[in-house]
Motif scaffolding. Structure first.
Motif, PDB file in Angstrom:
ATOM      1  N   PHE A 199      55.202 -10.739  31.834  1.00  0.00           N
ATOM      2  CA  PHE A 199      55.879 -10.654  33.126  1.00  0.00           C
ATOM      3  C   PHE A 199      56.793  -9.433  33.064  1.00  0.00           C
ATOM      4  N   VAL A 200      56.473  -8.376  33.829  1.00  0.00           N
ATOM      5  CA  VAL A 200      57.195  -7.109  33.757  1.00  0.00           C
ATOM      6  C   VAL A 200      58.023  -6.926  35.025  1.00  0.00           C
ATOM      7  N   TYR A 201      59.335  -6.756  34.838  1.00  0.00           N
ATOM      8  CA  TYR A 201      60.268  -6.560  35.956  1.00  0.00           C
ATOM      9  C   TYR A 201      59.881  -5.347  36.793  1.00  0.00           C
ATOM     10  N   VAL A 202      59.869  -5.511  38.128  1.00  0.00           N
ATOM     11  CA  VAL A 202      59.599  -4.405  39.056  1.00  0.00           C
ATOM     12  C   VAL A 202      60.931  -3.712  39.336  1.00  0.00           C
ATOM     13  N   THR A 203      61.054  -2.474  38.862  1.00  0.00           N
ATOM     14  CA  THR A 203      62.291  -1.705  38.990  1.00  0.00           C
ATOM     15  C   THR A 203      62.779  -1.681  40.444  1.00  0.00           C
ATOM     16  N   ASP A 204      64.063  -1.863  40.610  1.00  0.00           N
ATOM     17  CA  ASP A 204      64.759  -1.833  41.912  1.00  0.00           C
ATOM     18  C   ASP A 204      64.297  -2.920  42.879  1.00  0.00           C
ATOM     19  N   SER A 205      63.736  -4.000  42.399  1.00  0.00           N
ATOM     20  CA  SER A 205      63.299  -5.076  43.302  1.00  0.00           C
ATOM     21  C   SER A 205      64.361  -6.157  43.490  1.00  0.00           C
ATOM     22  N   VAL A 206      65.477  -6.038  42.788  1.00  0.00           N
ATOM     23  CA  VAL A 206      66.516  -7.068  42.862  1.00  0.00           C
ATOM     24  C   VAL A 206      67.227  -7.026  44.221  1.00  0.00           C
ATOM     25  N   ARG A 207      67.459  -8.214  44.775  1.00  0.00           N
ATOM     26  CA  ARG A 207      68.157  -8.363  46.060  1.00  0.00           C
ATOM     27  C   ARG A 207      69.081  -9.567  45.974  1.00  0.00           C
ATOM     28  N   SER A 208      70.165  -9.496  46.749  1.00  0.00           N
ATOM     29  CA  SER A 208      71.062 -10.647  46.862  1.00  0.00           C
ATOM     30  C   SER A 208      71.695 -10.639  48.242  1.00  0.00           C
ATOM     31  N   PRO A 209      71.563 -11.744  48.984  1.00  0.00           N
ATOM     32  CA  PRO A 209      72.238 -11.822  50.277  1.00  0.00           C
ATOM     33  C   PRO A 209      73.737 -12.070  50.105  1.00  0.00           C
ATOM     34  N   ASP A 210      74.171 -12.385  48.884  1.00  0.00           N
ATOM     35  CA  ASP A 210      75.565 -12.763  48.640  1.00  0.00           C
ATOM     36  C   ASP A 210      76.409 -11.675  47.993  1.00  0.00           C
ATOM     37  N   VAL A 211      75.763 -10.665  47.380  1.00  0.00           N
ATOM     38  CA  VAL A 211      76.491  -9.623  46.653  1.00  0.00           C
ATOM     39  C   VAL A 211      75.957  -8.265  47.085  1.00  0.00           C
ATOM     40  N   ALA A 212      76.847  -7.405  47.563  1.00  0.00           N
ATOM     41  CA  ALA A 212      76.441  -6.054  47.965  1.00  0.00           C
ATOM     42  C   ALA A 212      76.257  -5.193  46.722  1.00  0.00           C
ATOM     43  N   GLY A 213      75.229  -4.359  46.733  1.00  0.00           N
ATOM     44  CA  GLY A 213      75.011  -3.415  45.640  1.00  0.00           C
ATOM     45  C   GLY A 213      74.724  -4.061  44.306  1.00  0.00           C
ATOM     46  N   VAL A 214      74.011  -5.162  44.292  1.00  0.00           N
ATOM     47  CA  VAL A 214      73.697  -5.848  43.038  1.00  0.00           C
ATOM     48  C   VAL A 214      72.738  -5.016  42.203  1.00  0.00           C
ATOM     49  N   THR A 215      72.971  -4.973  40.897  1.00  0.00           N
ATOM     50  CA  THR A 215      72.077  -4.259  39.989  1.00  0.00           C
ATOM     51  C   THR A 215      71.700  -5.180  38.837  1.00  0.00           C
ATOM     52  N   LEU A 216      70.558  -4.916  38.292  1.00  0.00           N
ATOM     53  CA  LEU A 216      70.028  -5.707  37.190  1.00  0.00           C
ATOM     54  C   LEU A 216      69.630  -4.726  36.103  1.00  0.00           C
ATOM     55  N   ASP A 217      70.151  -4.895  34.904  1.00  0.00           N
ATOM     56  CA  ASP A 217      69.777  -4.015  33.796  1.00  0.00           C
ATOM     57  C   ASP A 217      68.362  -4.347  33.355  1.00  0.00           C
ATOM     58  N   ASP A 218      67.504  -3.344  33.369  1.00  0.00           N
ATOM     59  CA  ASP A 218      66.096  -3.524  33.008  1.00  0.00           C
ATOM     60  C   ASP A 218      65.969  -3.545  31.486  1.00  0.00           C
ATOM     61  N   THR A 219      66.411  -4.646  30.914  1.00  0.00           N
ATOM     62  CA  THR A 219      66.380  -4.840  29.472  1.00  0.00           C
ATOM     63  C   THR A 219      65.662  -6.149  29.195  1.00  0.00           C
ATOM     64  N   ALA A 220      65.521  -6.492  27.949  1.00  0.00           N
ATOM     65  CA  ALA A 220      64.940  -7.789  27.607  1.00  0.00           C
ATOM     66  C   ALA A 220      65.981  -8.555  26.802  1.00  0.00           C
ATOM     67  N   PRO A 221      66.637  -9.566  27.335  1.00  0.00           N
ATOM     68  CA  PRO A 221      66.435 -10.120  28.670  1.00  0.00           C
ATOM     69  C   PRO A 221      67.055  -9.231  29.758  1.00  0.00           C
ATOM     70  N   LEU A 222      66.679  -9.533  31.014  1.00  0.00           N
ATOM     71  CA  LEU A 222      67.311  -8.863  32.154  1.00  0.00           C
ATOM     72  C   LEU A 222      68.769  -9.302  32.189  1.00  0.00           C
ATOM     73  N   VAL A 223      69.683  -8.393  32.510  1.00  0.00           N
ATOM     74  CA  VAL A 223      71.110  -8.721  32.521  1.00  0.00           C
ATOM     75  C   VAL A 223      71.703  -8.359  33.879  1.00  0.00           C
ATOM     76  N   TRP A 224      72.464  -9.297  34.419  1.00  0.00           N
ATOM     77  CA  TRP A 224      73.143  -9.125  35.704  1.00  0.00           C
ATOM     78  C   TRP A 224      74.589  -9.510  35.474  1.00  0.00           C
ATOM     79  N   VAL A 225      75.543  -8.634  35.837  1.00  0.00           N
ATOM     80  CA  VAL A 225      76.970  -8.924  35.691  1.00  0.00           C
ATOM     81  C   VAL A 225      77.547  -9.190  37.077  1.00  0.00           C
ATOM     82  N   LEU A 226      78.171 -10.346  37.207  1.00  0.00           N
ATOM     83  CA  LEU A 226      78.800 -10.767  38.460  1.00  0.00           C
ATOM     84  C   LEU A 226      80.298 -10.768  38.241  1.00  0.00           C
ATOM     85  N   GLU A 227      81.030 -10.015  39.037  1.00  0.00           N
ATOM     86  CA  GLU A 227      82.474  -9.883  38.827  1.00  0.00           C
ATOM     87  C   GLU A 227      83.216 -11.214  38.964  1.00  0.00           C
TER      88      GLU A 227
END
Length: 168
Positions: free
Chosen positions: A108-136
């Protein structure tokens, strides 16, 4: 005359530690003991302790939940699969700087820039293994939803695959 206030002096036995545990829910209660002493000094009497007091404050820890699901019931080899991750703060306190780690199975390969969130503006996901998302911050009784896509390897055999997501 010299007046000095000493806060959390060594002699006042400052402490921070696990104080109690609710066995049925697994919740921990941390307490911090803060102490202050008022000292007065005069040339002929030397240092004299005038007053001392301590306060104990509970440090509340957030109770978090995380769920992950596949948006469609099945993912076909060679096609995109869309995942949804929902993080919920069930407690009465804000959860600060959360790190969400999402480990997809091999194939299962992450599709770059496909991350979306209706709750957080400008959300980013680090394309690493595992995927990493930091929420303030995650306010009490609130949830944050995140979706992203992964391409399923066309050579992947039919079957059930385990995925893991954790929050800390």
């Amino acid at each position: 005359i010299y007046v000095e206030v000493r806060v959390n002096a060594d002699a006042m036995s400052q402490s921070l530690g696990l104080d109690a545990r609710d066995v049925t829910t697994g919740r921990s209660a941390w307490k911090m003991r803060n102490c202050a002493t008022l000292w007065c000094s005069a040339p002929q009497t030397g240092d004299q302790q005038v007053e001392s007091d301590c306060a104990e404050d509970e440090i509340k820890q957030p109770q978090l939940g995380v769920e992950k699901s596949l948006r469609l019931p099945e993912a076909e080899p060679g096609q995109e699969a869309e995942f949804e991750v929902v993080v919920t703060n069930f407690s009465d306190v804000t959860a600060y700087t959360l790190v969400i780690e999402d480990a997809n199975p091999a194939g299962f390969v992450y599709v770059t820039d496909s991350v979306r969130s209706p709750d957080v503006a400008g959300v980013t996901l680090d394309d690493t293994a595992p995927l990493v998302w930091v929420l303030e911050d995650l306010e009490p009784k609130k949830s944050v939803r995140l979706t992203y896509k992964a391409i399923v390897d066309p050579k992947l055999a039919e079957g059930a695959y385990r995925t893991t997501v954790k929050v800390h």
